[in-house]
Design a protein around this motif. Structure first.
Motif, PDB file in Angstrom:
ATOM      1  N   GLY A  70       0.822  -1.429   0.101  1.00  0.00           N
ATOM      2  CA  GLY A  70       0.110  -0.021   0.021  1.00  0.00           C
ATOM      3  C   GLY A  70       0.856   1.266  -0.050  1.00  0.00           C
ATOM      4  N   ASP A 179      -5.160   0.142   9.971  1.00  0.00           N
ATOM      5  CA  ASP A 179      -4.556  -0.454   8.745  1.00  0.00           C
ATOM      6  C   ASP A 179      -3.173  -0.311   8.430  1.00  0.00           C
ATOM      7  OD1 ASP A 179      -7.423  -0.974   8.267  1.00  0.00           O
ATOM      8  OD2 ASP A 179      -7.397  -0.316   6.343  1.00  0.00           O
ATOM      9  N   HIS A 180      -2.977   1.014   8.741  1.00  0.00           N
ATOM     10  CA  HIS A 180      -1.293   1.431   8.562  1.00  0.00           C
ATOM     11  C   HIS A 180      -0.475   0.706   9.468  1.00  0.00           C
ATOM     12  CE1 HIS A 180       2.255   3.269   7.194  1.00  0.00           C
ATOM     13  NE2 HIS A 180       2.536   3.818   8.375  1.00  0.00           N
ATOM     14  N   SER A 199      -1.415  -0.869   3.823  1.00  0.00           N
ATOM     15  CA  SER A 199      -1.477   0.788   4.420  1.00  0.00           C
ATOM     16  C   SER A 199      -2.833   1.467   3.731  1.00  0.00           C
ATOM     17  CB  SER A 199      -0.258   1.319   4.272  1.00  0.00           C
ATOM     18  OG  SER A 199      -0.272   2.747   4.731  1.00  0.00           O
ATOM     19  N   ASP A 200      -3.458   2.499   4.715  1.00  0.00           N
ATOM     20  CA  ASP A 200      -4.178   3.523   4.422  1.00  0.00           C
ATOM     21  C   ASP A 200      -3.806   4.453   3.666  1.00  0.00           C
ATOM     22  OD1 ASP A 200      -3.596   4.385   6.580  1.00  0.00           O
ATOM     23  OD2 ASP A 200      -5.505   4.335   7.496  1.00  0.00           O
ATOM     24  N   ARG A 202      -2.757   7.727   2.100  1.00  0.00           N
ATOM     25  CA  ARG A 202      -3.504   8.468   1.015  1.00  0.00           C
ATOM     26  C   ARG A 202      -3.656   9.796   1.461  1.00  0.00           C
ATOM     27  NH1 ARG A 202     -10.048   6.809   1.837  1.00  0.00           N
ATOM     28  NH2 ARG A 202     -10.122   7.146   4.075  1.00  0.00           N
ATOM     29  N   ASN A 274      -2.620   5.377  11.955  1.00  0.00           N
ATOM     30  CA  ASN A 274      -3.321   5.555  10.546  1.00  0.00           C
ATOM     31  C   ASN A 274      -2.496   6.739   9.752  1.00  0.00           C
ATOM     32  OD1 ASN A 274      -6.011   4.051  11.673  1.00  0.00           O
ATOM     33  ND2 ASN A 274      -5.461   5.785  12.992  1.00  0.00           N
ATOM     34  N   GLN A 277      -6.679   8.418   7.420  1.00  0.00           N
ATOM     35  CA  GLN A 277      -7.934   8.724   8.119  1.00  0.00           C
ATOM     36  C   GLN A 277      -7.806  10.101   8.706  1.00  0.00           C
ATOM     37  OE1 GLN A 277     -10.045   6.552   6.868  1.00  0.00           O
ATOM     38  NE2 GLN A 277      -8.801   5.156   6.205  1.00  0.00           N
ATOM     39  N   GLY A 299     -13.628   6.281  -1.792  1.00  0.00           N
ATOM     40  CA  GLY A 299     -12.705   5.750  -0.585  1.00  0.00           C
ATOM     41  C   GLY A 299     -13.261   6.348   0.472  1.00  0.00           C
TER      42      GLY A 299
END
Lengths: 341, 341
Positions: A70, A179-180, A199-200, A202, A274, A277, A299
């Motif tokens: 990710g 997630d990360h 990983s998130d 973004r 995270n 987020q 997303g």
């Protein structure tokens, strides 16, 4: 004023974003560098330069391993800084970066990370306008460390401050947590554990912009819960605003893989980092509109209102279970997950 | 366009500020991050944000040892960034900093460096408005690394660019060269050599401001000759401006201690790093006024006009000896002095 315990020596926990980090900042850094902007301790500093409000943010990245499902240190270094600007209500306009490279690092790895940085910056619509590169001897860094600095223009529709948070306000979360942190932990390959998770990492700018367009006057505060997780971010808010933040355990978006890994490892998902987020405190009357706006961005479907602000007990975060019980949620103590970003 | 040799692996020379650094930047970093601001390769990037010209600069600091006669990493990290802004014609308004700390670093050392940073920032009249702290395991950094980011407001009287440099212009240097580099080298204690010398680490803002007040319209270009020294800075100018820079060996301020150390070690003082000097190209008719202004600032008495700009041979720096001879002065190749800043 509380007397701070002196720090004898630096430990990993001082970099974990929890209680020890706060002690380092409040005990050593703030007293020396004291000024009104620094003391807000926000993700980005707000400056007024000749009548124009700008946000600036600085972040160091020492994530291990350098690349993971990710993302990688290059994209993380862009998203991390862009997101600090976003949750400060600023549209990023330029980034700068410094690299500390270890002698012996392969040219291929460096090219890959510069390219990851370039692609992430392009996707965020921001230029990397300058930087600096230093090299240290082999063994004096772990591959590469990156620092990123960002500058953004503040959205004048927003007035964000813990001081604006009121009982009755709602707590909005943009998507599933942990997630990360869990991805990084598994990517190190030190545990007999595998999971289909990434990983998130973004950019949060599209979500924040959509929310501001829908409900700017209702937004009181935003934060991206990186190191220390949702629990630490909300505890800092509860303390700074003098309120209670009550979250509903059932309402928090959480992937089964993250829940499972946390149970096995004895970690609280609320403490896990995270990188894609954000949390927002929104007035009750505009919370639904804000939520809908976030959900409509690609997303953002898992975004949820996860709780509310109460008057008491002040400076506290509580979690309410579906069966009517409550527990106090503390800040992160120690460092279960070093070098997560 | 030249074909760049691929970089197999990172070597110390890639961080030395000379030819290898230029190859790293032009071969790997510029192609990936390409944008018009970055491509100016100046010490600070100039941004126009809603009609206002700002300068931003980012620098990493990995100096070894952490403290040395005349300064330490904390004060160096402030002066380095403030000076990049100053030679870009900008008055610094805010700094941010990221720290990478090695687990096991003593709290005392950290406090000393934060304090050094705070004192330097106060002396420069600028606030440190934010930052970030990361901790890596013992052995994964050399005590501490600092990155500093600065933002400044551009002096609208100035238009600085290599493109403005013309044959007949004069080369001004603010004071003796090589003090910083030689001090660091001796402070490592690896050589059987001692000298009464200290780093020139200081803010250049007062000198640049005085010079601008006296001769703003005559100033074409400025640079602080840090890594790679005066030779590298002038070679980059000669190349970018397509001119010859001719310096008079006798006119260059140089302490006996630095001259002596360089002779023993086989180093050219023109390649040694400075942290408190600047070079300026000034039109011939305003050079005397500019020089006088710099000399009248405390610490500026040794400033000198050290040479002139010629039309040919283009992209070349030559040094003229008192006996009528000339030699070509090349950029730094390799890294005689690693981790100088």
């Amino acid at each position: 004023m509380k007397t701070q315990r002196r720090i004898e020596q630096i430990e990993m926990a001082h970099g974990a974003g929890g209680k020890a980090s706060r002690r380092l900042i409040e005990g050593v850094i703030l007293p020396a560098l004291a000024n009104p902007v620094l003391e807000t301790l926000s993700d980005a500093a707000l400056l007024t330069i000749e009548g124009r409000r700008l946000a600036v943010s600085a972040d160091g990245f020492v994530v291990k391993p350098l690349s993971f499902p990710g993302g990688s240190i290059g994209s993380l270094a862009v998203h991390g800084t862009v997101n600090d600007l976003a949750v400060s209500g600023a549209r990023p306009v330029a980034l700068m970066t410094t690299l500390v490279l270890e002698a012996g690092l392969s040219g291929e790895t460096l090219e890959r990370e510069i390219d990851a940085m370039a692609r992430a910056a392009r996707a965020c619509g921001v230029d990397v306008v300058g930087g600096d590169t230093k090299v240290v001897e082999h063994g004096m860094a772990d591959g590469m460390y990156i620092s990123t600095f960002g500058i953004g223009v503040v959205d004048e529709r927003l007035t964000l401050s813990p001081r604006n948070v009121r009982p009755g306000d709602r707590v909005l979360l943009s998507g599933p947590i942990g997630d990360h942190g869990i991805t990084i932990l598994l990517a190190r390959g030190e545990l007999e554990l595998e999971a289909e998770i990434e990983s998130d990492s973004r950019s949060l700018t599209p979500f924040v912009e959509a929310m501001c367009n829908a409900a700017a006057t209702g937004i009181r505060w935003m934060r991206d819960p990186t190191r220390g997780g949702v629990a630490t971010a909300l505890n800092e808010l509860a303390r700074d605003a003098g309120v209670c933040v009550a979250i509903d355990e059932d309402a928090i978006p959480l992937r089964d893989e993250v829940r499972g890994a946390c149970e096995i490892l004895g970690l609280d998902p609320l403490h896990i980092a995270n990188e894609g987020q954000f949390l927002a405190i929104v007035s009750n009357d505009q919370a639904d509109r804000a939520l809908e706006a976030v959900r409509n961005v690609a997303g953002g479907a898992a975004a949820a209102v996860i709780g509310e602000v109460l008057a008491a007990p002040a400076a506290t975060v509580i979690s309410r279970t579906p069966y009517g019980g409550t527990r106090v949620v503390d800040m992160l103590v120690g460092d279960p997950l070093p070098r997560i970003c």
